[in-house]
Write a protein that holds these residues in place. Structure first.
Motif, PDB file in Angstrom:
ATOM      1  N   SER A   9      -9.376 -17.482  -8.266  1.00  0.00           N
ATOM      2  CA  SER A   9     -11.346 -17.033  -7.925  1.00  0.00           C
ATOM      3  C   SER A   9     -11.631 -17.171  -6.445  1.00  0.00           C
ATOM      4  CB  SER A   9     -11.675 -18.407  -8.790  1.00  0.00           C
ATOM      5  OG  SER A   9     -12.769 -18.796  -7.925  1.00  0.00           O
ATOM      6  N   ARG A  10     -12.489 -16.961  -5.833  1.00  0.00           N
ATOM      7  CA  ARG A  10     -13.143 -16.326  -4.718  1.00  0.00           C
ATOM      8  C   ARG A  10     -13.407 -17.650  -3.831  1.00  0.00           C
ATOM      9  NH1 ARG A  10     -14.982 -11.567  -7.166  1.00  0.00           N
ATOM     10  NH2 ARG A  10     -14.335 -10.022  -5.591  1.00  0.00           N
ATOM     11  N   THR A  43     -17.818 -19.031 -10.902  1.00  0.00           N
ATOM     12  CA  THR A  43     -16.502 -18.251 -11.668  1.00  0.00           C
ATOM     13  C   THR A  43     -16.080 -18.794 -12.524  1.00  0.00           C
ATOM     14  OG1 THR A  43     -15.396 -17.610  -9.436  1.00  0.00           O
ATOM     15  CG2 THR A  43     -13.751 -17.394 -12.037  1.00  0.00           C
ATOM     16  N   GLY A  86     -14.434 -13.713  -9.778  1.00  0.00           N
ATOM     17  CA  GLY A  86     -16.760 -14.392  -9.590  1.00  0.00           C
ATOM     18  C   GLY A  86     -16.602 -14.532  -8.035  1.00  0.00           C
ATOM     19  N   ASP A 139     -14.979 -14.066 -15.735  1.00  0.00           N
ATOM     20  CA  ASP A 139     -14.599 -13.411 -14.752  1.00  0.00           C
ATOM     21  C   ASP A 139     -13.235 -13.572 -14.841  1.00  0.00           C
ATOM     22  OD1 ASP A 139     -17.198 -12.982 -13.675  1.00  0.00           O
ATOM     23  OD2 ASP A 139     -16.864 -15.526 -12.793  1.00  0.00           O
ATOM     24  N   TYR A 140     -12.085 -14.355 -15.035  1.00  0.00           N
ATOM     25  CA  TYR A 140     -10.645 -14.308 -14.855  1.00  0.00           C
ATOM     26  C   TYR A 140     -10.412 -13.106 -16.286  1.00  0.00           C
ATOM     27  CZ  TYR A 140     -10.602 -18.643 -12.309  1.00  0.00           C
ATOM     28  OH  TYR A 140     -10.329 -19.245 -11.636  1.00  0.00           O
ATOM     29  N   GLN A 159     -17.763 -24.023 -12.127  1.00  0.00           N
ATOM     30  CA  GLN A 159     -15.922 -23.680 -11.980  1.00  0.00           C
ATOM     31  C   GLN A 159     -15.925 -23.717 -13.560  1.00  0.00           C
ATOM     32  OE1 GLN A 159     -14.791 -27.757  -9.920  1.00  0.00           O
ATOM     33  NE2 GLN A 159     -13.977 -25.666  -8.405  1.00  0.00           N
TER      34      GLN A 159
END
Length: 450
Positions: free
Chosen positions: A167-168, A200, A195, A204-205, A232
């Motif tokens: 995640s960013r 995120t 994300g 996204d994952y 999150q």
């Protein structure tokens, strides 16, 4: 420059009491090198300025240099910062009783890699693996020299040349310039960020997974947190929806396993979710020696243990012995190796106030009681703060001058500056250190310029 001959010989300078006192501290060899350098520097100054030899000036230059080297050597200090796990101050202090118990092991030969049952080569983990499993859980485990090494070994073993999804909002940088993207690149893994900084999602994952994906990496946010419009993922839901061939790896970081710190998922909670691997530091909230602990699935741990980098990253015998001894005492609940963080969190506020009053009563008009908060620190649980009492030094000296005076005390006393005043936190002082700080403040507050 006939006057240069008036400079005393090096040997004579080395035998002066002011200089000779540093022999046992720095070694005579290093003191001699410092003296020679300062004499040469002084000679060059005289040649350029044509001044006469002034022995007192030369002696002062030598003593300043010796004092500098004395300050940069590793030495005990007194942590009065209110930060329990202070990275700059060596993180968690080890119990003296444990150090004494392992003395015979680390100062003598040991069965570090010898199987006493059959006389053949043994496993370095020995019984420690069983102790870690009893304390934390998990199928298997291994330790390396710190948590950065743990993450590097995991990435090198399972993701070299492959993608790792992060995640960013978790691409952190901690002290010393350590960055998650950099360690991925160095391990040969390819970063796939998803994300945004503040949000995120599980999708996204999942949408980022491709044929070259090896790992979804969850990273402890360390020394910062995001508030406001943020989100999150639920790690349990993410784990349930990941394809079976994609590893879920958690860099938990802090080693938090305490229910008293609700602001982050503990090691135990992560293990219940069932990641393939989880790694964290042994010298933060766990209160052990510097180490990186990896827990997880047995087949993954075995692969890590066989990787060539394991020999590069493995710790020394001291780490194995201390960690094993600490955790055995913790499992026995015998009080000989209590977790320092847990002990302080559970102390009643009356205990904090009583310790602060011991200092304030020295000079109530100069040492002011201050209700405040203490932190765990060490790049962990940045939102977790706990009530305590500190002392504000009400002095005519500037805060910077006062903090420097304390730092030059023997042993150095490390406080903090808040609101232009020096603050000392008794919460992070042992009973012995509290008496040392008390003696220092008695002397300091009695001075006319305080």
């Amino acid at each position: 420059m006939r006057q240069l001959s008036q400079i005393p010989p090096i040997e004579k300078l080395l035998n002066l009491p002011e200089i000779a006192s540093y022999h046992t501290i720095l070694s005579r060899t290093i003191v001699a090198e410092i003296v020679k350098n300062q004499v040469n520097h002084y000679r060059n100054e005289l040649v350029q300025t044509h001044q006469s030899v002034d022995f007192e000036v030369l002696l002062q230059q030598i003593l300043v240099s010796l004092a500098y080297h004395n300050q940069i050597r590793i030495q005990p200090i007194i942590n009065a910062t209110g930060i329990v796990v202070h990275t700059n101050l060596g993180r968690s202090p080890l119990p003296k009783a444990i150090w004494q118990e392992v003395g015979d092991i680390v100062c003598n030969y040991s069965n570090l890699e010898l199987n006493l049952l059959n006389g053949k080569r043994g496993n370095r983990m020995g019984m420690l693996s069983q102790v870690l499993k009893a304390y934390f859980g998990g199928e298997a485990n291994i330790i390396v020299n710190n948590n950065a090494a743990a993450l590097h070994l995991i990435l090198k073993t399972f993701a070299q040349g492959k993608e790792v999804i992060v995640s960013r909002g978790e691409q952190i940088q901690i002290g010393g310039g350590f960055r998650i993207p950099d360690i991925l690149a160095d391990s040969g893994a390819i970063l796939r960020d998803v994300g945004t900084t503040n949000i995120t999602t599980i999708d996204d994952y999942l949408e980022a997974i491709n044929d070259n994906t090896a790992i979804v990496l969850i990273v402890h946010q360390s020394n910062y947190y995001i508030e406001g419009f943020s989100q999150q993922v639920d790690i349990k839901q993410l784990a349930a929806r990941l394809p079976e061939h994609i590893m879920l790896v958690v860099d938990q970081g802090s080693g938090n396993h305490l229910s008293a710190i609700p602001s982050e998922l503990s090691v135990n909670n992560y293990l219940k979710i069932g990641p393939d691997l989880i790694c964290f530091s042994g010298d933060k909230i766990l209160g052990g020696p510097q180490s990186g602990i990896i827990l997880g699935q047995k087949d993954k741990i075995e692969k890590l243990a066989k990787h060539p980098m394991m020999r590069v990253l493995r710790p020394g015998k001291e780490t194995y012995a201390i960690l094993e001894k600490i955790l055995i005492h913790r499992l026995n609940h015998d009080g000989k190796a209590d977790n320092p963080v847990e002990s302080l969190i559970n102390q009643p506020i009356a205990w904090h106030l009583a310790r602060a009053k011991q200092l304030a009563e020295i000079a109530p008009d100069k040492l002011l009681l201050n209700a405040t908060k203490f932190m765990i620190g060490g790049g962990s649980t940045p939102r977790a703060q706990f009530d305590t009492w500190a002392i504000s030094l009400n002095s005519r000296l500037s805060a910077n001058a006062l903090i420097e005076r304390l730092r030059k005390h023997n042993p150095p006393i490390i406080g903090v500056i808040q609101n232009d005043q020096v603050q000392l936190y008794p919460v992070t002082l042992s009973d012995e250190e509290l008496l040392i700080v008390k003696d220092c403040l008695i002397t300091l507050t009695a001075e006319t310029d305080f």
